[in-house]
Design an enzyme around this catalytic site. Structure first.
Site, PDB file in Angstrom:
ATOM      1  CG  MET A  37      -1.906  -1.171   1.242  1.00 32.79           C
ATOM      2  SD  MET A  37      -2.972  -1.191   2.695  1.00 32.79           S
ATOM      3  CE  MET A  37      -3.988   0.256   2.387  1.00 32.79           C
ATOM      4  CG  HIS A  38       0.596   3.338   2.463  1.00 36.53           C
ATOM      5  ND1 HIS A  38      -0.710   3.718   2.727  1.00 36.53           N
ATOM      6  CD2 HIS A  38       0.914   2.419   3.413  1.00 36.53           C
ATOM      7  CE1 HIS A  38      -1.137   3.060   3.784  1.00 36.53           C
ATOM      8  NE2 HIS A  38      -0.179   2.259   4.216  1.00 36.53           N
ATOM      9  CG  ASP A  65      -0.161  -5.108   1.835  1.00 36.72           C
ATOM     10  OD1 ASP A  65      -0.913  -4.266   2.372  1.00 36.72           O
ATOM     11  OD2 ASP A  65       1.081  -5.066   1.940  1.00 36.72           O
TER      12      ASP A  65
END
EC number: 2.7.1.17
Length: 509
Positions: free
Chosen positions: A81-82, A240
């Site tokens: 992520m991110h 995830d």
């Protein structure tokens, strides 16, 4: 029989998982790629490496299974992520992606708090500003790489870049988008208020879907490369952690998940968003439509033991290669010979800074209590226990938020260790279970693909049909008492050492 393909774009590599509708894994493949750290605290990757790994892994699972691309009914995507993947007007990647574990944006986070304010940030996005999130990375690019920033026309998350390469569509879904700090988590759409406050055009961002929705179909060009059939549907998938929660059946209240991967996560599904100002927990949309989740994250869970293996376990790595076994087995065998509490040795697992409960990129790791009598086994056990204490920090916050806890399901590479599961049970004081799926995010992505392809009527039903508990570890009373005492000492250490950690960070900079 229809088959489902789950693809997880991780930090260390990409996993492709081919699954029958019954949940049986038919074939899997894993392709590694490097992590670039051009400066202390930075973490970047070339998105082309992800695409290469996806192409190779997809071809490999089809070859191993003996199936054709036309046998795959749907594809689901999961991923780290991110990360900020920035594209120009011609859809070309402008620079390496800045990853979730990158800690360069401390000043940009402070700017966001000062310019926007904590109350508005929580009201608009439901979350605090953290260095790993996507929004402060864009502020950093504007400040430090203005030429690159001026050419940005599209911003994607890692798995969504792969979606673009597979389908030609610019799309994301609510669970991963929650971690950008640009999503209105309550209403499951981009926040016009935060975008306006940051001066970000909404047209930079892809369309937001629910996780099981079909977002596009495999193009002829992608089909030729991957072996999949053109026209195969690709669903939203999940970040995830949300996809991993699907893959372990965390779709009802009371069942909590703990992921022991590179990072560590304690995850709980909720029926409504929790957006309490000042909370150290993340409040994100779940990959189950109409549901949310609360999550605490530590940045170096399994990553702490990996660091120990790489830097201090060379003897075990060499011997394990000769014996054809996992070097982690040899290290944890030594830890198992050491009693609870590692002979009075504690480990702070802040090797990448920390996120929950201390959102501090300058937090640093430490062994506390070293003496001449401590052997390698003591250090390994202290690392494992320190990670368990760090995860308990998040569990305690969830309990304080009123989350019901009945069972904790553990997944990730660290979950393979019976000793670590035993330590977690006695540290958490709850039963620790495992399930038949050991490929959490990729398996969850495959189940989401099954919902989108019409094989399952809902995410909850997909989990009920395919996921079963396979082991259970109960807490042991004398150990829980010892871990309670040690946890109180552990909790006292970060506040005592914070200024020292920050001084050392300034010294290295």
């Amino acid at each position: 029989m229809p088959y489902l393909l789950g693809i997880d774009i991780g930090t260390s590599g990409t996993k492709a998982l081919l699954v029958e509708e019954t949940g049986r894994v038919v074939a899997s493949a894993y392709k590694e790629y490097p992590l670039s750290q051009p400066r202390p605290g930075w973490a970047e990757q070339d998105p082309e490496e992800w695409w290469r790994a996806v192409v190779e892994a997809a071809r490999e699972v089809l070859a191993r299974s003996g199936l054709a691309g036309g046998d795959v009914a749907g594809v689901g995507l999961s991923g780290q992520m991110h990360g900020a993947v920035v594209l120009d007007a011609n859809y070309r990647v402008l620079r390496p992606a800045i990853l979730w574990c990158d800690q360069r944006t401390g000043a940009e986070c402070a700017w966001m708090y000062e310019e926007i304010g904590q109350e508005k940030l929580y009201r608009w996005t439901g979350n605090p500003v953290l260095p790993g999130f996507t929004a402060p990375k864009l502020v950093w690019l504007k400040r430090h790489e203005p030429e690159t920033y001026s050419r940005i026309r599209h911003v994607l998350l890692p798995k969504d870049y792969i979606r673009f390469r597979l389908t030609g569509e610019l799309a994301t879904e609510v669970s991963d988008a929650s971690g950008t700090l640009l999503l209105d988590v309550t209403h499951r759409c981009w926040s016009g208020e935060i975008l306006a406050a940051m001066g970000l055009p909404e047209e930079w961002l892809p369309r937001v879907y629910e996780s099981p929705e079909v977002t596009g179909r495999i193009t002829p060009e992608a089909a030729a490369l991957t072996g999949l059939m053109a026209g195969t549907p690709v669903v939203g998938g999940g970040g995830d952690q949300a996809a991993g929660a699907i893959g372990t059946g965390v779709v009802v209240e009371g069942i909590i998940s703990t992921a022991l991967g590179t990072s560590g996560v304690v995850f709980a599904m909720t029926d409504r968003p929790h957006t309490q100002p000042g909370s150290a927990l993340h409040s994100f949309c779940h990959a189950v439509p109409g549901k949310w989740h609360l999550m605490g994250v530590m940045l170096a869970a399994g990553g702490s033991l990996q660091w120990f293996r790489n830097q201090l376990g060379s003897e075990e790595v060499r011997e394990a290669a000769v014996k054809n076994i996992d070097p982690y087995e040899m290290l944890t065998e030594q830890a198992a010979e050491v009693g609870t509490g590692a002979g009075g040795l504690l480990f702070l697992p802040y090797l990448l800074g920390e996120r929950t409960p201390y959102p501090d990129p300058a937090a640093r790791g430490a062994f506390i209590g070293l003496t001449m009598r401590h052997r390698k086994g003591h250090l390994v056990r202290a690392v494992m226990e320190g990670v368990a204490f760090g995860l308990r920090d998040s569990l305690e916050l969830l309990r304080q938020a009123g989350v019901k806890v009945e069972e904790i399901r553990v997944s990730g590479g660290g979950a393979r260790s019976p000793l670590w599961r035993h330590i977690l049970a006695s540290t958490f004081k709850y039963p620790i279970t495992t399930v038949n799926s050991t490929d959490g995010p990729a398996f969850g992505a495959a189940l989401l693909a099954g919902v989108g392809a019409g094989i399952y009527p809902s995410v909850e039903e997909a989990c009920r049909l395919t996921i079963k508990v396979t082991s259970r570890v109960e807490p042991i009373a004398p150990e829980t008492d010892a871990y309670d005492r040690l946890y109180e000492i552990y909790k006292s250490l970060y506040p005592l050492l914070r200024d020292t950690m920050h001084d050392l960070t300034k010294f290295t900079e």
